[in-house]
Design an enzyme around this catalytic site. Structure first.
Site, PDB file in Angstrom:
ATOM      1  CG  PHE A 158      36.800  34.351  37.728  1.00 45.59           C
ATOM      2  CD1 PHE A 158      37.802  33.814  37.031  1.00 45.59           C
ATOM      3  CD2 PHE A 158      36.599  35.601  37.245  1.00 45.59           C
ATOM      4  CE1 PHE A 158      38.596  34.527  35.951  1.00 45.59           C
ATOM      5  CE2 PHE A 158      36.908  36.095  36.018  1.00 45.59           C
ATOM      6  CZ  PHE A 158      37.731  35.488  35.338  1.00 45.59           C
ATOM      7  CG  ASP A 175      34.258  40.210  42.390  1.00 45.41           C
ATOM      8  OD1 ASP A 175      33.346  40.850  41.712  1.00 45.41           O
ATOM      9  OD2 ASP A 175      35.369  39.531  41.829  1.00 45.41           O
ATOM     10  CE  LYS A 212      30.926  39.485  34.415  1.00 45.15           C
ATOM     11  NZ  LYS A 212      31.277  38.849  32.970  1.00 45.15           N
TER      12      LYS A 212
HETATM   13  N1  PLP Z   1      34.948  39.199  39.157  1.00 43.87           N
HETATM   14  C1  PLP Z   1      34.105  38.353  39.077  1.00 43.87           C
HETATM   15  C2  PLP Z   1      33.080  37.848  39.978  1.00 43.87           C
HETATM   16  C3  PLP Z   1      33.655  37.974  37.492  1.00 43.87           C
HETATM   17  O1  PLP Z   1      32.581  37.238  37.374  1.00 43.87           O
HETATM   18  C4  PLP Z   1      34.448  38.535  36.524  1.00 43.87           C
HETATM   19  C5  PLP Z   1      34.265  38.136  35.134  1.00 43.87           C
HETATM   20  O2  PLP Z   1      33.690  37.211  34.770  1.00 43.87           O
HETATM   21  C6  PLP Z   1      35.447  39.360  36.794  1.00 43.87           C
HETATM   22  C7  PLP Z   1      35.547  39.785  38.199  1.00 43.87           C
HETATM   23  C8  PLP Z   1      36.092  39.932  35.713  1.00 43.87           C
HETATM   24  O3  PLP Z   1      35.447  41.005  34.971  1.00 43.87           O
HETATM   25  P1  PLP Z   1      36.067  41.292  33.615  1.00 43.87           P
HETATM   26  O4  PLP Z   1      35.853  40.409  32.671  1.00 43.87           O
HETATM   27  O5  PLP Z   1      35.177  42.640  33.341  1.00 43.87           O
HETATM   28  O6  PLP Z   1      37.623  42.103  33.804  1.00 43.87           O
END
Ligand code: PLP
Length: 405
Positions: free
Chosen positions: A145, A232, A261
């Protein structure tokens, strides 16, 4: 804003949301009026133990007093400037982040998905400028994700879960390989591949940590083939997994890392960090954002990062994570307990619905999330103690027992 100040009832608030908002969330049936430390409170002051922390955001606690003070202070000095003038919070945060994680350069964004867009754009531009116009391909993990904007969504190797299905063609140039399968990742690379992009723990995909062999193998393979390793750390970054960054658990370093986050301690911010060499892919005019690097978010992030480091909350995440996981393994109907630090998933057998466990926990004033059909996820603030784990464990146990009566 307090309910009593508005003259409205809880039902009025729900009605307004249902009437005017485009809902893509299944709301928890409670009104969060205030939040402090590891708790949220409803309009009657009833306390809820918060084991989702705004989805892995409020790591130094809800409304951490130093973060709140930094926000109030900055809001009174300068609220927004765009990225033309120098600002103090940006400069201090840039230095703090880069020197803490041993990276040369940072670029600020507003969110996780935007940070990943910047990471993908930078990798492609680096590849195309260095090797030619076809060097743009990126291999990512199935069941991963990376966000909900088009680049990040295209990098997300799962069609369902509110990701790709129904949104038409994805952005060209991504292939997907099974997570933790080094050979499959190598096989998915072509002469046009510039990067491999992964999460160190698949969070939304069910809390699956990467193996050491996978991480070391990817680093080695990228080095041998002049490719970039993109990590990520939007969900795992900033002390959640027992180290400042999860990749530090594996003794490797990415070429670009994305984060969001927990970085902002409750204020919206995202960022990528990289090496001097790779950073040169971006120059004046090649990428930009109106709000990225917002002075108030940067001031909050600086306070949050200082709290996380000064209170050594990475160590607490490691200790509490181990303690909590051991307890969770004794729950009835458990198939597997997985995680790293305080990113914890519990997979139940087929008789237990994760969403129902979540609802039962809410009745008992514990806030958790369900990911997938049988898996619940806990990402509490990193300030929690054993007594909080004990309380959460007893509530989850009572919830499972209730569901199997
Ligand atoms: N990347 C990862 C690993 C995530 O867990 C998330 C969100 O849960 C995102 C990207 C996307 O982040 P955002 O919701 O701040 O756009």
């Amino acid at each position: 804003m307090k309910l009593t100040d508005t003259g409205l009832t809880v039902q009025d608030i729900k009605d307004k949301v249902n009437t005017y908002m485009i809902e893509t969330y299944e709301r928890m049936d409670f009104l969060c009026e205030t939040a402090r430390d590891q708790y949220m409170y409803d309009e009657k002051g009833k306390k809820y133990l918060d084991f989702y922390a705004g989805i892995a955001v409020n790591s130094a606690g809800n409304c951490n007093e130093k973060v709140v003070a930094a926000v109030i202070d900055q809001v009174q000095d300068v609220m927004h400037t765009f990225n033309y003038p120098y600002t103090i919070p940006q400069a201090l945060l840039a230095e703090k982040v880069c020197t803490t994680i041993g990276m040369d350069k940072i670029f600020f964004q507003n969110s996780g998905t935007e940070a990943n867009e910047a990471m993908i754009k930078m990798a492609r531009k680096y590849g195309i400028e260095k090797y030619g116009p076809n060097k743009y391909h990126i291999v990512t993990a199935k069941n991963g994700f990376h966000g909900r904007t088009f680049g990040a969504m295209s990098a997300t190797g799962q069609p369902g879960n509110g990701c790709q299905i129904g949104f038409g063609p994805m952005t060209y140039g991504f292939s997907y390989a099974p997570y933790n399968d080094l050979k499959a990742f190598k096989d998915a690379c072509t002469e046009n591949t510039i990067a491999i992009m992964i999460e160190p723990v698949q969070g939304e995909g069910g809390v699956h940590p990467a193996t050491q062999e996978f991480m070391s193998g990817l680093r080695e393979f990228c080095d041998e083939n002049g490719m970039l390793l993109l990590i990520d750390e939007v969900q795992t970054g900033w002390c959640r997994t027992g180290k400042v960054m999860s990749y530090m658990n594996y003794g490797i370093k990415p070429d670009i890392v994305s984060m969001a986050k927990a970085l902002g301690g409750g204020m919206p911010i995202g960022a990528i960090c990289t090496t001097e060499d790779v950073s040169k892919a971006f120059s004046v005019g090649s990428h930009g954002t109106t709000f990225g690097g917002h002075p108030v978010s940067c001031a909050a992030a600086l306070a949050e990062v200082n709290e996380l480091l000064d209170r050594n909350l990475a160590d607490n995440a490691a200790k509490m994570g181990e303690y909590f996981k051991k307890k969770l393994e004794t729950l009835p109907h458990v198939k597997e307990v997985r995680g790293q630090g305080l990113l914890v998933g519990v997979e139940f057998d087929d008789t237990i619905s994760a969403v129902e466990v979540k609802h039962e926990c809410l009745h008992r004033h514990l806030l958790i999330t369900a990911i997938g059909t049988h898996t619940i996820r806990m990402v509490p603030p990193l300030i929690i103690a054993e007594k909080d784990c004990d309380e959460a464990y007893e509530i989850i146990k009572a919830s499972v027992v209730e569901l199997t009566k």
